[in-house]
Structure formats: C-alpha cells, structure tokens
Design a protein around this motif. Structure first.
Motif, PDB file in Angstrom:
ATOM      1  N   MET A   1       0.843  -1.191   0.000  1.00 45.26           N
ATOM      2  CA  MET A   1       0.000   0.000   0.000  1.00 45.26           C
ATOM      3  C   MET A   1       0.882   1.247   0.000  1.00 45.26           C
ATOM      4  SD  MET A   1      -1.753   2.500   1.694  1.00 45.26           S
ATOM      5  CE  MET A   1      -1.916   2.394   3.458  1.00 45.26           C
ATOM      6  N   LYS A   2       0.471   2.200  -0.807  1.00 49.49           N
ATOM      7  CA  LYS A   2       1.246   3.454  -0.898  1.00 49.49           C
ATOM      8  C   LYS A   2       0.425   4.611  -0.383  1.00 49.49           C
ATOM      9  CE  LYS A   2       4.403   3.407  -4.809  1.00 49.49           C
ATOM     10  NZ  LYS A   2       4.620   3.816  -6.168  1.00 49.49           N
ATOM     11  N   VAL A   3       1.062   5.588   0.272  1.00 54.33           N
ATOM     12  CA  VAL A   3       0.347   6.821   0.589  1.00 54.33           C
ATOM     13  C   VAL A   3       1.006   7.987  -0.145  1.00 54.33           C
ATOM     14  CG1 VAL A   3      -0.301   5.945   2.871  1.00 54.33           C
ATOM     15  CG2 VAL A   3       1.571   7.544   2.682  1.00 54.33           C
ATOM     16  N   HIS A   4       0.168   8.828  -0.730  1.00 57.39           N
ATOM     17  CA  HIS A   4       0.620  10.028  -1.425  1.00 57.39           C
ATOM     18  C   HIS A   4       0.130  11.231  -0.624  1.00 57.39           C
ATOM     19  CE1 HIS A   4       1.482   7.389  -4.807  1.00 57.39           C
ATOM     20  NE2 HIS A   4       0.282   6.880  -4.620  1.00 57.39           N
ATOM     21  N   ILE A   5       0.861  12.345  -0.769  1.00 48.38           N
ATOM     22  CA  ILE A   5       0.548  13.526   0.053  1.00 48.38           C
ATOM     23  C   ILE A   5       0.379  14.751  -0.841  1.00 48.38           C
ATOM     24  CG2 ILE A   5       1.497  15.087   1.808  1.00 48.38           C
ATOM     25  CD1 ILE A   5       3.010  12.674   2.964  1.00 48.38           C
ATOM     26  N   LEU A   6      -0.699  15.519  -0.569  1.00 51.70           N
ATOM     27  CA  LEU A   6      -0.870  16.830  -1.225  1.00 51.70           C
ATOM     28  C   LEU A   6      -0.631  17.899  -0.169  1.00 51.70           C
ATOM     29  CD1 LEU A   6      -4.100  17.250  -3.415  1.00 51.70           C
ATOM     30  CD2 LEU A   6      -1.715  17.460  -4.132  1.00 51.70           C
ATOM     31  N   LEU A   7       0.377  18.715  -0.362  1.00 48.24           N
ATOM     32  CA  LEU A   7       0.665  19.811   0.569  1.00 48.24           C
ATOM     33  C   LEU A   7       0.204  21.124  -0.055  1.00 48.24           C
ATOM     34  CD1 LEU A   7       4.416  19.054   1.473  1.00 48.24           C
ATOM     35  CD2 LEU A   7       2.391  18.446   2.824  1.00 48.24           C
ATOM     36  N   GLY A   8      -0.045  22.123   0.803  1.00 50.89           N
ATOM     37  CA  GLY A   8      -0.394  23.446   0.277  1.00 50.89           C
ATOM     38  C   GLY A   8      -1.107  24.249   1.337  1.00 50.89           C
ATOM     39  N   PRO A   9      -1.091  25.579   1.225  1.00 48.91           N
ATOM     40  CA  PRO A   9      -1.735  26.438   2.226  1.00 48.91           C
ATOM     41  C   PRO A   9      -3.263  26.363   2.128  1.00 48.91           C
ATOM     42  CG  PRO A   9      -0.916  27.749   0.403  1.00 48.91           C
ATOM     43  CD  PRO A   9      -0.441  26.344   0.155  1.00 48.91           C
ATOM     44  N   PRO A  10      -3.979  26.904   3.127  1.00 53.67           N
ATOM     45  CA  PRO A  10      -5.434  26.968   3.034  1.00 53.67           C
ATOM     46  C   PRO A  10      -5.825  27.772   1.802  1.00 53.67           C
ATOM     47  CG  PRO A  10      -4.651  27.916   5.137  1.00 53.67           C
ATOM     48  CD  PRO A  10      -3.446  27.526   4.356  1.00 53.67           C
ATOM     49  N   GLY A  11      -6.717  27.221   0.990  1.00 52.98           N
ATOM     50  CA  GLY A  11      -7.136  27.931  -0.218  1.00 52.98           C
ATOM     51  C   GLY A  11      -6.295  27.604  -1.430  1.00 52.98           C
ATOM     52  N   VAL A  80      -3.603   5.523  -0.862  1.00 53.80           N
ATOM     53  CA  VAL A  80      -4.273   6.631  -0.176  1.00 53.80           C
ATOM     54  C   VAL A  80      -3.690   7.967  -0.637  1.00 53.80           C
ATOM     55  CG1 VAL A  80      -4.397   7.747   2.101  1.00 53.80           C
ATOM     56  CG2 VAL A  80      -4.893   5.302   1.897  1.00 53.80           C
ATOM     57  N   LEU A  81      -4.542   8.987  -0.741  1.00 52.51           N
ATOM     58  CA  LEU A  81      -4.062  10.354  -0.963  1.00 52.51           C
ATOM     59  C   LEU A  81      -4.435  11.198   0.258  1.00 52.51           C
ATOM     60  CD1 LEU A  81      -2.798  12.470  -2.895  1.00 52.51           C
ATOM     61  CD2 LEU A  81      -5.120  12.983  -3.663  1.00 52.51           C
ATOM     62  N   PHE A  82      -3.427  11.738   0.932  1.00 50.06           N
ATOM     63  CA  PHE A  82      -3.670  12.629   2.073  1.00 50.06           C
ATOM     64  C   PHE A  82      -3.882  14.055   1.598  1.00 50.06           C
ATOM     65  CE2 PHE A  82      -1.287   9.622   4.892  1.00 50.06           C
ATOM     66  CZ  PHE A  82      -2.349   9.390   5.749  1.00 50.06           C
ATOM     67  N   ASP A  83      -4.855  14.694   2.214  1.00 53.93           N
ATOM     68  CA  ASP A  83      -5.162  16.101   1.906  1.00 53.93           C
ATOM     69  C   ASP A  83      -5.271  16.807   3.259  1.00 53.93           C
ATOM     70  OD1 ASP A  83      -6.773  18.388   1.602  1.00 53.93           O
ATOM     71  OD2 ASP A  83      -8.481  17.281   0.776  1.00 53.93           O
ATOM     72  N   LEU A  89       5.900  19.038  11.334  1.00 59.09           N
ATOM     73  CA  LEU A  89       7.047  18.129  11.242  1.00 59.09           C
ATOM     74  C   LEU A  89       6.805  16.894  12.113  1.00 59.09           C
ATOM     75  CD1 LEU A  89       9.903  17.504  10.298  1.00 59.09           C
ATOM     76  CD2 LEU A  89      10.763  18.913  12.185  1.00 59.09           C
ATOM     77  N   GLN A  90       6.230  17.120  13.294  1.00 62.92           N
ATOM     78  CA  GLN A  90       5.977  15.985  14.191  1.00 62.92           C
ATOM     79  C   GLN A  90       5.039  14.979  13.525  1.00 62.92           C
ATOM     80  OE1 GLN A  90       3.378  14.586  15.981  1.00 62.92           O
ATOM     81  NE2 GLN A  90       4.658  13.339  17.330  1.00 62.92           N
ATOM     82  N   GLN A  91       4.012  15.462  12.827  1.00 64.52           N
ATOM     83  CA  GLN A  91       3.092  14.542  12.134  1.00 64.52           C
ATOM     84  C   GLN A  91       3.826  13.781  11.030  1.00 64.52           C
ATOM     85  OE1 GLN A  91      -0.467  16.659  10.810  1.00 64.52           O
ATOM     86  NE2 GLN A  91      -0.891  17.414  12.878  1.00 64.52           N
ATOM     87  N   ALA A  92       4.698  14.492  10.296  1.00 60.34           N
ATOM     88  CA  ALA A  92       5.434  13.843   9.204  1.00 60.34           C
ATOM     89  C   ALA A  92       6.347  12.754   9.755  1.00 60.34           C
ATOM     90  CB  ALA A  92       6.245  14.882   8.433  1.00 60.34           C
ATOM     91  N   GLU A  93       7.005  13.038  10.870  1.00 61.51           N
ATOM     92  CA  GLU A  93       7.912  12.040  11.466  1.00 61.51           C
ATOM     93  C   GLU A  93       7.124  10.839  11.984  1.00 61.51           C
ATOM     94  OE1 GLU A  93      11.495  15.091  12.788  1.00 61.51           O
ATOM     95  OE2 GLU A  93       9.968  14.539  14.265  1.00 61.51           O
ATOM     96  N   ALA A  94       5.988  11.125  12.626  1.00 61.41           N
ATOM     97  CA  ALA A  94       5.170  10.020  13.155  1.00 61.41           C
ATOM     98  C   ALA A  94       4.618   9.175  12.002  1.00 61.41           C
ATOM     99  CB  ALA A  94       4.031  10.578  14.007  1.00 61.41           C
ATOM    100  N   LEU A  95       4.230   9.835  10.908  1.00 58.35           N
ATOM    101  CA  LEU A  95       3.718   9.091   9.748  1.00 58.35           C
ATOM    102  C   LEU A  95       4.813   8.178   9.188  1.00 58.35           C
ATOM    103  CD1 LEU A  95       1.549   8.530   7.554  1.00 58.35           C
ATOM    104  CD2 LEU A  95       2.461  10.507   6.307  1.00 58.35           C
ATOM    105  N   PHE A 104       4.237  -0.045   4.778  1.00 61.16           N
ATOM    106  CA  PHE A 104       3.603   0.791   3.754  1.00 61.16           C
ATOM    107  C   PHE A 104       4.668   1.716   3.145  1.00 61.16           C
ATOM    108  CE2 PHE A 104      -0.637   0.764   6.337  1.00 61.16           C
ATOM    109  CZ  PHE A 104      -0.901  -0.515   5.907  1.00 61.16           C
ATOM    110  N   VAL A 105       4.347   2.238   1.965  1.00 65.04           N
ATOM    111  CA  VAL A 105       5.353   3.014   1.227  1.00 65.04           C
ATOM    112  C   VAL A 105       4.880   4.458   1.036  1.00 65.04           C
ATOM    113  CG1 VAL A 105       6.540   3.193  -1.017  1.00 65.04           C
ATOM    114  CG2 VAL A 105       6.104   0.960  -0.008  1.00 65.04           C
ATOM    115  N   LEU A 106       5.794   5.416   1.217  1.00 64.71           N
ATOM    116  CA  LEU A 106       5.468   6.808   0.906  1.00 64.71           C
ATOM    117  C   LEU A 106       5.651   7.017  -0.595  1.00 64.71           C
ATOM    118  CD1 LEU A 106       4.763   9.678   1.933  1.00 64.71           C
ATOM    119  CD2 LEU A 106       7.215  10.103   2.043  1.00 64.71           C
ATOM    120  N   GLY A 107       4.578   7.444  -1.269  1.00 67.55           N
ATOM    121  CA  GLY A 107       4.641   7.687  -2.711  1.00 67.55           C
ATOM    122  C   GLY A 107       4.992   9.142  -2.973  1.00 67.55           C
TER     123      GLY A 107
END
Ligand code: AMP
Length: 217
Positions: A1-11, A80-83, A89-95, A104-107
């Motif tokens: 299973m792979k997880v992908h991440i979408l980063l960006g500011p509000p809006g 999975v796609l995270f939005d 940083l703490q969330q990224a490290e825990a993930l 699982f793999v970070l895509g």
C-alpha cells in the motif's frame, strides 16, 4: 500500500484537486479536515474538543490527529491520498515511523504552491456542500453553483465553513507559516517530491498533478 501527500496552504485548491485525483486514480481520499469536521458534527469526544480549535483556525494537537489517521490507515489495502495531513514536522515524522512499521510506502509528495496574496479571497468566497458524502466545493465568484446556495451535484444546501472567515483565515495562515517550512524541509530533498504551480485555472493544475501522478506514482 502506498500513501501520497498533497501539501499546500489553506485555499490552495488541495481539496478540489484531491477529489479529482482520487477519482481518476482510484485512491482513498483522506482529508483530516473532513475527518475532524465529521467528528465535530457527530459530537464525538474528539469532535467536542476540536470544535473551538478548528473554528479559531488553530491546529488540532498532533497526537489526536495522528491517532485518527493511523486508526484509519491500519487495515487499508488501497493506495491513499492525504489532503491536509501531515501539517507539522511531528506529524510527518510520526507518519514515517507508522509507514515503516506497517511496511507501507510513501509515494508522491506534491506541493501546490500559491502566492499568499490570492489565498484569502479564495477561502472567504468558498462554499461547500453540506452533505459530507458529496463535499463538492464552490466559490461565490469563480465557481458559483447553477442555483444560488444549492449543490449542483446532489441538491443539498451549500454552507460557509465557520473557519472560512477573514479572521479565522489569518489565524490559519499564521499556523501555516509557522509549521510549513520545517515540514517542507522534511520532504523537499526527496526524489518523490514535486512542487506544482497552483496559481492557475483548476483544470490546468489538475492536468499537471495527474501527469505527475501518471509518471511517478
Ligand atoms: P482543512 O479542511 O484541511 O482546511 O482543515 C480544517 C481545520 O482542521 C484546520 O484549520 C485545523 O484546525 C484542523 N486540521 C485539519 N488537518 C489537520 C492536521 N493535519 N493537523 C492539525 N489540525 C488539522
């Protein structure tokens, strides 16, 4: 299973783009904002704690958000796609720890870049479908529904999110500014990181994101 991440500011349009990407590539859409709003509307213990924090534009604590995400990922088999996650940083490290423990793999990590100056108008004019299962996103000027206040897709009333006011937006931007650089530093040097220009028409942004996805995911 792979997880992908979408980063960006509000809006930045992450939510809109995520909805299209998950359809096109058969991914599971995991928006921590949606998960938290659902907890608020169901008045769960977490929802009751998160309500005021979210309305003020602050971030919910890392432990709570990580707990919700990991519970959701635990038995997931589809990619999975995270939005809206990770946000710190703490969330990224825990993930990262969670993914390696589970095998699982970070895509892809795709960062939707939009200049600060255009974000407030996007957020304050945003209207969202009140039916969580639909969740379509509109804008009073740039993407109005056909009938005022009614979702084109499912006919439910549209609502103005309580944190989409100018005041809450400024607090969300302050949070974003203080947490984003360390988060970006965590991912930017990796070969799965891509920055995407989000200051264009939504269809053009989608074309870039989906091409990136096809080539690299
Ligand atoms: P969003 O829908 O992504 O704009 O998120 C709405 C609100 O939910 C944010 O302003 C935060 O209060 C909360 N939230 C969403 N995702 C996270 C996260 N990863 N960490 C902490 N708080 C979050």
């Amino acid at each position: 299973m792979k997880v992908h991440i979408l980063l960006g500011p509000p809006g930045s349009g992450k939510g809109t783009q995520a909805k299209r990407l998950v359809q096109q590539f058969s991914l599971i859409h995991l928006s921590t904002g949606d998960i938290l709003r659902d907890a608020v509307s169901k008045e769960t213990e977490i929802g009751l704690r998160a309500k005021a924090i979210m309305a003020s534009g602050k971030l919910v604590d890392d432990q709570t958000v990580n707990g919700l995400v990991f519970a959701r990922l635990q038995n997931e088999t589809q990619d999975v796609l995270f939005d809206g996650y990770p946000r710190t940083l703490q969330q990224a490290e825990a993930l990262e720890d969670f993914l390696s423990a589970k095998g699982f793999v970070l895509g892809l990590v795709m960062n939707v870049e939009v200049p600060d100056g255009v974000l407030e108008a996007r957020v304050v004019g945003r209207r969202v479908c009140s039916n969580n299962a639909c969740g379509a996103i509109y804008h009073v000027e740039t993407k109005p529904p056909k009938q005022d206040g009614v979702c084109d897709l499912c006919g439910s009333p549209l609502k103005h999110r309580s944190d989409d006011t100018a005041e809450a937006f400024r607090s969300r931007m302050d949070e974003f500014d203080s947490t984003f650089q360390p988060l970006l530093g965590f991912y930017r040097g990796r070969d799965t990181y891509r920055a995407v220009d989000g200051n264009r028409a939504p269809d053009m942004v989608f074309e870039t994101l989906s091409r990136t996805f096809k080539e690299h995911a």
